[in-house]
Design a protein around this motif. Structure first.
Motif, PDB file in Angstrom:
ATOM      1  N   GLY A  88      21.866 -32.034  41.040  1.00  0.00           N
ATOM      2  CA  GLY A  88      21.949 -33.367  40.187  1.00  0.00           C
ATOM      3  C   GLY A  88      23.219 -33.750  39.782  1.00  0.00           C
ATOM      4  O   GLY A  88      24.238 -32.881  39.633  1.00  0.00           O
ATOM      5  N   SER A  89      23.597 -35.039  39.607  1.00  0.00           N
ATOM      6  CA  SER A  89      24.862 -35.359  38.847  1.00  0.00           C
ATOM      7  C   SER A  89      25.133 -34.966  37.609  1.00  0.00           C
ATOM      8  O   SER A  89      26.081 -34.773  37.168  1.00  0.00           O
ATOM      9  CB  SER A  89      25.032 -36.827  39.131  1.00  0.00           C
ATOM     10  N   GLU A  90      23.895 -34.572  36.804  1.00  0.00           N
ATOM     11  CA  GLU A  90      24.292 -33.997  35.443  1.00  0.00           C
ATOM     12  C   GLU A  90      25.087 -32.685  35.563  1.00  0.00           C
ATOM     13  O   GLU A  90      26.089 -32.726  34.498  1.00  0.00           O
ATOM     14  CB  GLU A  90      22.949 -33.860  34.742  1.00  0.00           C
ATOM     15  N   ASN A 161      22.637 -46.682  31.681  1.00  0.00           N
ATOM     16  CA  ASN A 161      21.298 -46.415  31.177  1.00  0.00           C
ATOM     17  C   ASN A 161      21.577 -45.889  29.719  1.00  0.00           C
ATOM     18  O   ASN A 161      22.248 -44.962  29.322  1.00  0.00           O
ATOM     19  CB  ASN A 161      20.887 -45.137  32.124  1.00  0.00           C
ATOM     20  N   ASP A 188      30.381 -42.753  35.982  1.00  0.00           N
ATOM     21  CA  ASP A 188      28.924 -42.505  36.599  1.00  0.00           C
ATOM     22  C   ASP A 188      28.308 -43.601  37.231  1.00  0.00           C
ATOM     23  O   ASP A 188      27.824 -44.564  36.390  1.00  0.00           O
ATOM     24  CB  ASP A 188      28.077 -41.664  34.956  1.00  0.00           C
ATOM     25  N   ALA A 190      25.247 -43.871  38.547  1.00  0.00           N
ATOM     26  CA  ALA A 190      23.832 -43.459  39.117  1.00  0.00           C
ATOM     27  C   ALA A 190      23.267 -44.502  39.843  1.00  0.00           C
ATOM     28  O   ALA A 190      22.179 -44.339  40.594  1.00  0.00           O
ATOM     29  CB  ALA A 190      23.067 -42.762  38.097  1.00  0.00           C
ATOM     30  N   TYR A 191      23.557 -45.586  39.210  1.00  0.00           N
ATOM     31  CA  TYR A 191      22.428 -46.907  39.684  1.00  0.00           C
ATOM     32  C   TYR A 191      23.071 -47.846  40.430  1.00  0.00           C
ATOM     33  O   TYR A 191      22.822 -48.878  40.914  1.00  0.00           O
ATOM     34  CB  TYR A 191      21.864 -47.570  38.377  1.00  0.00           C
ATOM     35  N   LYS A 222      17.798 -41.424  41.998  1.00  0.00           N
ATOM     36  CA  LYS A 222      17.640 -42.839  41.507  1.00  0.00           C
ATOM     37  C   LYS A 222      16.854 -43.490  42.800  1.00  0.00           C
ATOM     38  O   LYS A 222      15.892 -43.295  43.306  1.00  0.00           O
ATOM     39  CB  LYS A 222      18.367 -43.515  40.680  1.00  0.00           C
TER      40      LYS A 222
HETATM   41  C1  LIG Z   1      19.680 -40.789  35.948  1.00  0.00           C
HETATM   42  C2  LIG Z   1      20.878 -40.572  35.619  1.00  0.00           C
HETATM   43  C3  LIG Z   1      21.749 -39.834  35.979  1.00  0.00           C
HETATM   44  C4  LIG Z   1      21.482 -38.873  37.110  1.00  0.00           C
HETATM   45  O1  LIG Z   1      21.052 -37.526  36.936  1.00  0.00           O
HETATM   46  P1  LIG Z   1      20.736 -36.571  37.754  1.00  0.00           P
HETATM   47  O2  LIG Z   1      21.315 -35.205  37.252  1.00  0.00           O
HETATM   48  O3  LIG Z   1      21.475 -36.927  39.328  1.00  0.00           O
HETATM   49  O4  LIG Z   1      19.352 -36.605  38.137  1.00  0.00           O
HETATM   50  C5  LIG Z   1      23.293 -39.754  35.868  1.00  0.00           C
HETATM   51  N1  LIG Z   1      23.672 -40.697  34.978  1.00  0.00           N
HETATM   52  C6  LIG Z   1      23.047 -41.583  34.386  1.00  0.00           C
HETATM   53  C7  LIG Z   1      23.540 -42.535  33.490  1.00  0.00           C
HETATM   54  C8  LIG Z   1      21.773 -41.566  34.565  1.00  0.00           C
HETATM   55  O5  LIG Z   1      20.686 -42.481  34.026  1.00  0.00           O
END
Ligand SMILES: *Cc1c(COP(=O)(O)O)cnc(C)c1O
Length: 363
Positions: A88-90, A161, A188, A190-191, A222
């Motif tokens: 995950g990018s987190e 987000n 970041d 993600a979207y 996403k």
């Molecule tokens: C959903 C989201 C992520 C993605 O998180 P993952 O760990 O890749 O699932 C990252 N940054 C933002 C702003 C998000 O809303």
């Protein structure tokens, strides 16, 4: 025995609360709470994951995610050597904080920025510095004004987000130009796949231009519909990637997830289909909710932030009413947005059900 103390900062973390997935008494719910893709993953990704299971789970995965980085590089026309994959990018957000910030350092994020940022900052004992936004949008001048000699990292979600707002390419460039060279800018994105604006860029150009201090994070959670597989990646300069690769988990992306993500990124038709669905519904839902009296923050994501004229009382009542109909959206009081709800765009029938329920609430 005295309590065993964790490192500085950890007790300042408010644990992340995921969107609910269940309602008591409902066998099935409509979950519009976590910005997951209503289209699901590419069937090719599912098939690849099944094959990976059949191939034998006793084997460790490729620690370098070679095939996945190759596929991402091909699709995005970037050098696989400048890609790092993650759970995950987190995970990447944590890795950057861990590598570049510590006690006494400051990390900047925006007022309504993604709530994971302060968690990654507290986790390394650094000080989160939250800067105000204008009209639910990041403000470059405000961010630059918040920089001190202690600033090490800026976290910026673009689009963000839970607001869905974005900064145009020239503003991101102006931000970078206004920061010291030894401050890392984490973009970041993600979207990013959902964005439909000519004046937007995820930030690859900054990396392509040879900047040593800018990294762009991406996710399969996403638009790719693979949130459960936990795959993220980043495009960045070799120097930062070398550091992150030293401290990441050696086998941080499972074999299953690598297989699924590799097939997913190569199926750009599926991505285009999911984007088209989103572009069909963003304006429709925005307009329908505005007609019901809500104020909608213009979104470039797969979700909208709906503000209620009746404030927190009304948003809480709406959330409760929707749950009584089996629909879960996302309260955002933890973002200091108690008068709003974040609603993920669902399938056609899910969106219709949402509109029917919301209309009934006001009737
Ligand atoms: C959903 C989201 C992520 C993605 O998180 P993952 O760990 O890749 O699932 C990252 N940054 C933002 C702003 C998000 O809303």
């Amino acid at each position: 025995m005295p309590p065993i103390k964790p490192r500085n900062g950890i007790l300042n973390i408010t644990p992340y609360k995921a969107g609910d997935a269940k309602i008591e008494g409902f066998e099935r719910v409509i979950k519009l709470a976590s910005n997951e893709s209503p289209m699901g993953p590419s069937p090719k990704a599912v098939e690849a994951a099944q094959k990976a299971v059949a191939a034998g789970m006793q084997l460790y995965p490729d620690p370098s995610c070679g095939a996945l980085r190759q596929a991402i590089g091909e699709v995005h026309d970037i050098d696989p050597e400048q890609i790092i994959c993650s759970s995950g990018s987190e995970e990447l957000l944590h890795l950057v904080a861990k590598a570049y910030a510590t006690d006494g350092d400051e990390v900047i994020f925006c007022q309504y920025g993604f709530i994971a940022y302060p968690i990654t900052i507290h986790a390394v004992g650094a000080t989160p510095v939250m800067v105000n936004e204008d009209n639910y949008t990041a403000n470059v001048d405000t961010i630059i004004a918040a920089v001190t000699s202690k600033t090490r990292i800026i976290n910026l979600a673009n689009p963000n987000n839970p607001t869905g707002t974005y900064l145009v390419k020239s503003e991101v460039q102006r931000l970078r130009d206004g920061l010291r060279d030894d401050i890392i800018l984490v973009l970041d994105a993600a979207y990013t796949e959902y964005v439909d604006r000519q004046d937007y860029d995820a930030g690859f150009d900054l990396v392509n231009n040879g900047l040593e201090n800018t990294i762009v994070t991406r996710t399969f959670s996403k638009i790719y519909g693979l949130a459960g597989a936990r795959v993220g990646w980043a495009y960045g300069p070799a120097g930062i990637l070398d550091i992150l690769n030293r401290i990441r988990g050696t086998f941080n992306v499972t074999a299953l997830s690598q297989a699924a993500a590799t097939a997913a990124v190569l199926d750009q038709d599926h991505v285009a289909m999911a984007k088209a669905h989103n572009l069909k519904w963003l304006p429709r839902l925005t307009q329908a909710l505005e007609e019901l009296g809500m104020t909608i923050t213009p979104s470039q994501g797969n979700f909208i932030l709906a503000h209620f004229a009746g404030g927190p009382e009304q948003s809480v009542a709406m959330d409760k009413f929707l749950r009584s109909k089996g629909i879960i959206v996302r309260p955002v009081g933890n973002y200091d947005l108690a008068g709003a709800l974040r609603i993920t765009i669902g399938t056609d029938s899910e969106n219709e059900a949402l509109l029917t329920a919301m209309s009934a609430f006001f009737a």
